[in-house]
Design an enzyme around this catalytic site. Structure first.
Site, short mmCIF file in Angstrom:
data_model
loop_
_atom_site.label_atom_id
_atom_site.label_comp_id
_atom_site.label_asym_id
_atom_site.label_seq_id
_atom_site.Cartn_x
_atom_site.Cartn_y
_atom_site.Cartn_z
N HIS A 163 0.92 -1.13 0.03
CA HIS A 163 0.24 -0.03 0.07
C HIS A 163 0.95 1.09 0.03
CE1 HIS A 163 -3.99 -1.63 0.25
NE2 HIS A 163 -3.76 -2.19 1.40
N CYS A 219 0.02 2.59 -4.91
CA CYS A 219 -0.76 3.82 -5.15
C CYS A 219 -0.33 5.05 -4.75
CB CYS A 219 -2.13 3.62 -4.09
SG CYS A 219 -3.16 2.28 -4.68
#
Length: 362
Positions: A163, A219
């Site tokens: 992440h 991301c």
């Protein structure tokens, strides 16, 4: 509420736990005392419980002044790498493909680019050694090990799959007003790793003659190394180098070395995971496209590399039947590109160069 302050000595942004009156900088060890606090909202994160407790006090000397805990691998020749695959197992934001990404990247480096296995530090939750799990402390230590004692001619690689997020920047050194971040397994209690720290650890110290490649599958990862230049390329392959040097004048480049980073998407985009498809093992879309571009012989120059990676993600591929394109349509979370997710791999660098003339090499 989270308080963001600058170190009184080196000006690195620091995250101050609620109620604390001072904080020690992990980079320079200076203690900053808080006089007139200015509170800021907690940064966005994959979970609502972003910061529950202050980081533990590290015992002994700064982790930036010695090698990682435990017996570190010996660097053979001139190649070494740090590979992080963070799956967040048994949480609400678990990722299925990150450990596969780490294993595939290690295989690629060993078998295609002759990286000695003993010169690769792999951090995943599957590791039995507690020093090799992707906690914030262990990732910091591994990054320091990566550049420690490097010499001209060395080739270094940092791969991260997990992440990524963003948080507000209050120093004025970000074009979009946000710092990009990586999320270790313990980010809820220990906080994220921000781009300023990554830059200070593995970019700025890099000496002349050393090359570092970063492959970041996360991301909001476009400028997560805070490199000065971003290659803005359109669908026709035309490009310009955007100047991302801070208006404050702070130098975010190297000490003479070269850093080139491939990231999964732009700072305002999200990266996909291929776990929606049962026909193949789960992987990150960006890591898959990076490896496939090399395996199919398209990694001749950096420009061809970037174009091929984007083509693999967005277009129907003759070997896989367009699985990435179909995947991104199914996993769409923002943007639009033929009904699917607009995920554009990005290229950033410490110095601008002709992307169609510079050969790609690790």
């Amino acid at each position: 509420m989270l308080m963001l302050v600058n170190c009184s000595s080196c000006h690195t942004p620091l995250q101050l736990p609620p109620g604390a009156k001072s904080i020690r900088c992990v980079l320079c060890q200076a203690v900053t005392f808080i006089a007139d606090p200015r509170y800021a909202p907690s940064p966005s994160a994959p979970s609502s419980h972003y910061y529950q407790q202050p980081p533990p006090q590290l015992q002994g000397p700064s982790p930036y002044n010695h090698a990682p805990s435990g017996p570190p691998p010996q660097a053979h020749g001139s190649k070494r790498a740090v590979i992080c695959g963070v799956s967040y197992k048994n949480t609400g934001y678990e990722l299925k493909g990150c450990i596969n990404d780490a294993n595939c990247m290690k295989y690629l480096l060993v078998n295609r680019f002759s990286f000695p296995e003993s010169s690769i530090v792999t951090l995943t939750e599957e590791e039995t050694d507690p020093h090799k799990r992707p906690t914030k402390h262990n990732i910091r230590m591994a990054l320091y090990w990566l550049v420690q004692g490097c010499q001209p001619g060395d080739s270094l690689v940092f791969h991260y799959s997990g992440h990524g997020s963003q948080q507000r920047n209050y120093t004025g050194d970000e074009v979009d007003g946000y710092d990009e971040t990586l999320c270790p397994t313990d980010f809820e209690s220990q906080g994220m790793i921000i781009d300023d720290e990554i830059n200070a650890t593995i970019v700025r110290p890099l000496p002349h003659g050393v090359k570092l490649h970063a492959i970041i599958d996360a991301c909001h990862s476009g400028t997560v190394l805070d490199l000065p230049f971003l290659c803005r390329m359109d669908r026709h392959g035309k490009y310009v180098w955007e100047d991302h040097r801070p208006r404050s004048g702070m130098w975010k480049g190297t000490s003479g070395g070269e850093v080139i980073s491939f990231s999964g998407c732009d700072d305002n985009q999200t990266s996909a995971d291929t776990s929606a498809l049962s026909r193949i093992a789960s992987t990150g879309a960006m890591t898959y496209s990076f490896i496939q571009t090399i395996e199919r012989g398209h990694a001749t120059t950096y420009g061809n590399m970037l174009n091929a990676m984007r083509s693999t993600i967005h277009n129907t591929d003759e070997h896989e039947g367009g699985f990435i394109s179909s995947l991104l349509t199914m996993l769409s979370t923002g943007g639009s590109l033929g009904g699917g997710l607009r995920q554009e791999p990005q290229l950033t660098a410490s110095e601008a160069f002709d992307v169609y003339k510079k050969p790609f090499s690790l």
